[in-house]
Design a protein around this motif. Structure first.
Motif, PDB file in Angstrom:
ATOM      1  N   THR A 414       0.822  -1.112  -0.215  1.00 48.21           N
ATOM      2  CA  THR A 414       0.042  -0.016   0.006  1.00 48.21           C
ATOM      3  C   THR A 414       0.906   1.200   0.000  1.00 48.21           C
ATOM      4  OG1 THR A 414      -0.206  -0.092   2.306  1.00 48.21           O
ATOM      5  CG2 THR A 414      -1.918  -1.225   1.252  1.00 48.21           C
ATOM      6  N   ARG A 415       0.111   2.244  -0.344  1.00 47.14           N
ATOM      7  CA  ARG A 415       0.752   3.679  -0.409  1.00 47.14           C
ATOM      8  C   ARG A 415      -0.102   4.489   0.294  1.00 47.14           C
ATOM      9  NH1 ARG A 415       4.099   5.707  -5.616  1.00 47.14           N
ATOM     10  NH2 ARG A 415       5.368   6.976  -4.017  1.00 47.14           N
ATOM     11  N   ALA A 416       0.147   5.418   1.190  1.00 47.23           N
ATOM     12  CA  ALA A 416      -0.910   6.245   1.548  1.00 47.23           C
ATOM     13  C   ALA A 416      -0.588   7.795   1.709  1.00 47.23           C
ATOM     14  CB  ALA A 416      -1.284   5.853   2.971  1.00 47.23           C
ATOM     15  N   TYR A 417      -1.661   8.581   1.750  1.00 40.55           N
ATOM     16  CA  TYR A 417      -1.179  10.221   1.925  1.00 40.55           C
ATOM     17  C   TYR A 417      -2.398  10.778   2.521  1.00 40.55           C
ATOM     18  CZ  TYR A 417      -4.047  10.776  -2.130  1.00 40.55           C
ATOM     19  OH  TYR A 417      -5.217  10.790  -3.244  1.00 40.55           O
ATOM     20  N   THR A 418      -2.201  11.986   3.065  1.00 36.48           N
ATOM     21  CA  THR A 418      -3.191  12.560   3.786  1.00 36.48           C
ATOM     22  C   THR A 418      -3.392  14.004   3.041  1.00 36.48           C
ATOM     23  OG1 THR A 418      -2.804  11.867   6.058  1.00 36.48           O
ATOM     24  CG2 THR A 418      -4.145  14.035   5.745  1.00 36.48           C
ATOM     25  N   TYR A 419      -4.722  14.304   2.734  1.00 38.20           N
ATOM     26  CA  TYR A 419      -5.013  15.250   1.868  1.00 38.20           C
ATOM     27  C   TYR A 419      -5.819  16.421   2.473  1.00 38.20           C
ATOM     28  CZ  TYR A 419      -7.179  18.132  -2.075  1.00 38.20           C
ATOM     29  OH  TYR A 419      -7.680  19.043  -2.867  1.00 38.20           O
ATOM     30  N   ASP A 420      -5.288  17.483   2.323  1.00 35.93           N
ATOM     31  CA  ASP A 420      -6.113  18.584   3.084  1.00 35.93           C
ATOM     32  C   ASP A 420      -6.699  19.715   2.077  1.00 35.93           C
ATOM     33  OD1 ASP A 420      -7.017  20.969   4.397  1.00 35.93           O
ATOM     34  OD2 ASP A 420      -4.991  21.541   5.393  1.00 35.93           O
ATOM     35  N   PRO A 421      -7.926  19.476   1.755  1.00 37.24           N
ATOM     36  CA  PRO A 421      -8.470  20.314   0.769  1.00 37.24           C
ATOM     37  C   PRO A 421      -8.497  21.806   0.826  1.00 37.24           C
ATOM     38  CG  PRO A 421     -10.484  19.489   2.026  1.00 37.24           C
ATOM     39  CD  PRO A 421      -9.017  18.851   2.497  1.00 37.24           C
ATOM     40  N   THR A 422      -7.814  22.389   1.958  1.00 38.55           N
ATOM     41  CA  THR A 422      -7.587  23.938   1.891  1.00 38.55           C
ATOM     42  C   THR A 422      -6.079  24.039   1.498  1.00 38.55           C
ATOM     43  OG1 THR A 422      -6.749  23.633   4.125  1.00 38.55           O
ATOM     44  CG2 THR A 422      -9.235  24.044   3.928  1.00 38.55           C
ATOM     45  N   ASP A 423      -5.607  22.815   1.094  1.00 40.15           N
ATOM     46  CA  ASP A 423      -4.061  23.033   0.690  1.00 40.15           C
ATOM     47  C   ASP A 423      -3.823  22.306  -0.666  1.00 40.15           C
ATOM     48  OD1 ASP A 423      -1.401  23.976   0.318  1.00 40.15           O
ATOM     49  OD2 ASP A 423      -0.591  22.646   1.639  1.00 40.15           O
ATOM     50  N   PRO A 424      -4.577  22.482  -1.704  1.00 42.84           N
ATOM     51  CA  PRO A 424      -4.711  21.303  -2.569  1.00 42.84           C
ATOM     52  C   PRO A 424      -3.384  21.596  -3.720  1.00 42.84           C
ATOM     53  CG  PRO A 424      -6.183  23.082  -3.226  1.00 42.84           C
ATOM     54  CD  PRO A 424      -5.442  23.524  -1.818  1.00 42.84           C
ATOM     55  N   PRO A 425      -2.979  20.547  -4.307  1.00 44.44           N
ATOM     56  CA  PRO A 425      -1.756  20.836  -5.288  1.00 44.44           C
ATOM     57  C   PRO A 425      -2.261  21.751  -6.252  1.00 44.44           C
ATOM     58  CG  PRO A 425      -2.375  18.269  -4.956  1.00 44.44           C
ATOM     59  CD  PRO A 425      -3.297  19.018  -4.192  1.00 44.44           C
ATOM     60  N   PRO A 426      -1.341  22.440  -6.960  1.00 44.18           N
ATOM     61  CA  PRO A 426      -1.737  23.506  -7.664  1.00 44.18           C
ATOM     62  C   PRO A 426      -1.952  23.199  -9.086  1.00 44.18           C
ATOM     63  CG  PRO A 426       0.593  23.967  -7.203  1.00 44.18           C
ATOM     64  CD  PRO A 426       0.082  22.745  -6.313  1.00 44.18           C
TER      65      PRO A 426
END
Length: 616
Positions: A414-426
């Motif tokens: 597996t691979r995982a990440y935490t995504y914060d929608p207030t700091d999205p990839p540009p």
């Protein structure tokens, strides 16, 4: 002047929306309205009687004192069937005579098109190369403001919404002028291209052919939502131009009646029956939709359109058609191709030029990016055998043909990440409109983010030639009711740049085309279908796949609550896990060109008499 396609007016792709909750259809978005239907049956004479000032073009006063020839006629009034008038400018050849005409219908102010004729100073902000479109020796050009816009603002009507009606009336008015030989073609990008489809659908008798650039017929859900995710920046750009389509965020789901009605009322390939030259680019906003148009025109339109519809696809974005520089990349042999093709097309169909080379022009020409001789000729797209090939994404970040193994307690794969929608990839490049970067750009910045997973083939021992729609399927689990999966496919160059090839996104709860909320912790498969492209990943290059849960401001953000729209107050971060084992694989499907490349065209087709004699 360095190209018509990069005027700000070229970036529009939708019509003003006359919205009641149940009335997002028809003429408001550039389709055939009920008014258009009635107008076909009960239209008044299109010639009309223009007021004394200003005179109608073609009259002795308009041509000059005592009927003298006047090559430039500004602010003529073109009569419409409802008694109102459209504002237009007419540009004629220097010598008196009767000429075929090219009609351009614009919502962006006819006065801003003067630079295209060479009559006005060039705008150095523009990047394209369409100044040569205007052949003032052989053609009359008529540029008309849309009803309700700029010079035609007084013609605004609450009841007559069909652009096709006004196009019909303008074509027929042109055909009756003293300087017209009765043959009329149309030209224009984006919104101006959509107006051509609406005009052709009304079948004006004197319309001979059309050249829509970076434009699609009809309106669909996918025009405003990509994988169920709102095309935020695209819609904001349209609204900044006054189109008022932001209201479409109120209809975020694909299976509501409004979208079916909208497509029904705006998509009519069966009504077209004139030659068409469709021009687009791989980084244009909707190459898949234009390819669909092409295929439908060749199969469903009238006999003339079926036999005489052509497709030209370059390595271009929406704002830079016919330029060799696209975003941060350069493409040899990509400049001045569409302009020459357009002039040759007009010479053939409007002037009846003989032995001009158009008879030998292939039905399809497209640019295979990454090849030394990139222009490919075919009778249909892609014109060569394509075989899908599945590659696997692995838990250690590789892209390989090896089959995935089983997960174990020691190796969960597996691979995982935490995504914060207030700091999205540009957003970095792609099918965007200004002010966002558009075209092929370097994605290296994305690789350094903790919320972006990167997969790579490593350096390729031989080229990978792809042509079609790539797909990425991901097995994922998330601790929320919903999440978006954004995917970029990129070309890792030997110099370290990571160049954009294609990107797309898919809302997980709409993974099957209808709302299916996620169960936190449950594993689901989400497939992201990327836009059509023709791209060769060269030897010693790397094919890369980047995965995240946002791409902003290109796309609207997901609050992860299951809500259809962004709600900042309740938005939450999402923990995303991707699986890579045999039971829950992650895969990349490549449409691979089978066998060697067919002999491509090293140069565009011959221009034709106008190009050779105009003295440019």
């Amino acid at each position: 002047m360095r190209a018509i396609c990069t005027f700000r007016w070229a970036i529009a792709a939708a019509w003003p929306v006359a919205l009641g909750v149940a009335a997002l259809v028809g003429g408001a978005l550039g389709g055939r309205s009920s008014v258009a239907e009635e107008g076909r049956e009960k239209q008044p004479p299109v010639q009309g009687s223009a007021p004394a000032a200003p005179p109608a073009a073609g009259s002795p006063a308009a041509a000059g004192e005592s009927g003298a020839w006047k090559p430039e006629i500004k602010d003529v009034r073109v009569p419409a069937r409802d008694g109102k008038f459209l504002a237009g400018d007419v540009y004629l050849p220097p010598r008196p005579g009767k000429y075929p005409s090219v009609l351009i219908q614009t919502p962006y102010n006819k006065n801003r098109l003067g630079a295209v004729t060479g009559e006005a100073a060039a705008d150095k902000r523009l990047k394209s190369n369409y100044h040569g479109l205007y052949d003032r020796e052989h053609y009359a050009y008529v540029v008309v403001d849309w009803r309700g816009f700029y010079g035609s603002r007084e013609a605004k009507s609450a009841t007559s919404r069909g652009r096709g009606n006004d196009g019909f009336d303008t074509v027929e008015w042109i055909a009756k002028q003293a300087w017209s030989d009765g043959k009329v073609g149309t030209w224009g990008p984006s919104a101006l291209g959509k107006a051509q489809f609406d005009t052709a659908a009304e079948k004006p008798p004197h319309l001979v052919c059309c050249v829509p650039l970076v434009a699609t017929m009809g309106q669909t859900y996918e025009y405003f939502y990509d994988g169920g995710v709102f095309r935020e920046a695209h819609v904001k750009a349209l609204d900044a131009l006054g189109f008022g389509v932001g209201v479409l965020r109120l209809f975020p789901l694909p299976d509501v009646a409004v979208w079916k009605n909208l497509e029904r009322d705006t998509y009519h390939p069966d009504l077209l029956d004139v030659p068409m030259l469709l021009i687009t680019g791989w980084w244009d906003n909707f190459p898949d939709a234009i390819l669909r148009n092409f295929n439908d025109f060749r199969k469903k339109s009238g006999p003339v359109a079926r036999e005489n519809t052509y497709l030209l696809v370059g390595p271009w974005d929406h704002m830079s058609v016919d330029m060799g520089e696209q975003g941060e990349a350069k493409y040899e042999g990509a400049a001045d191709v569409a302009r020459k093709a357009t002039l040759a097309f007009f010479d053939h169909y409007l002037r009846g030029a003989k032995n001009d080379g158009w008879e030998k022009t292939p039905v399809v020409r497209y640019y295979q990016c990454g090849e030394n001789a990139p222009w490919v000729e075919a009778a249909q797209f892609p014109g060569r055998p394509v075989k899908e090939q599945t590659w696997n994404l692995t838990a250690d970040g590789r892209i390989t043909r090896e089959a995935p193994g089983p997960a174990t307690a020691d190796k969960p794969l597996t691979r995982a990440y935490t995504y914060d929608p207030t700091d999205p990839p540009p957003t970095l490049g792609g099918a965007n409109l200004p002010p966002l970067p558009h075209g092929q750009c370097d994605l290296k910045k994305l690789e350094n983010r903790r919320d972006v997973l990167v997969y790579t083939t490593g350096k390729l021992s031989a080229p990978l030639r792809t042509c079609g729609n790539m797909r990425v399927s991901l097995s994922c689990g998330v601790n929320r009711a919903d999440v978006d999966l954004a995917v970029w496919v990129a070309d890792g160059l030997p110099d370290g740049r990571v160049m954009h090839v294609a990107d797309a996104i898919q809302r997980a709860k709409l993974r099957a085309g209808k709302v299916e909320p996620l169960t936190p912790g449950a594993v689901v498969t989400v497939t992201v279908r990327l836009p059509v492209t023709a791209y060769t990943f060269g030897q010693d290059h790397e094919l890369k796949v980047l995965v995240a849960s946002g791409n902003s401001p290109r796309y609207g953000r997901n609050p992860h609550t299951g809500a259809d729209q962004w709600e900042a107050a309740g938005a939450r971060s999402a923990d995303v896990t991707l699986y890579h084992d045999a039971a829950r694989p992650a895969s990349l499907v490549l449409p691979m060109l089978a066998g060697p490349l067919a002999a491509p065209a090293a140069a565009p087709p011959p221009a034709g008499p106008a190009e050779k004699t105009a003295g440019r």
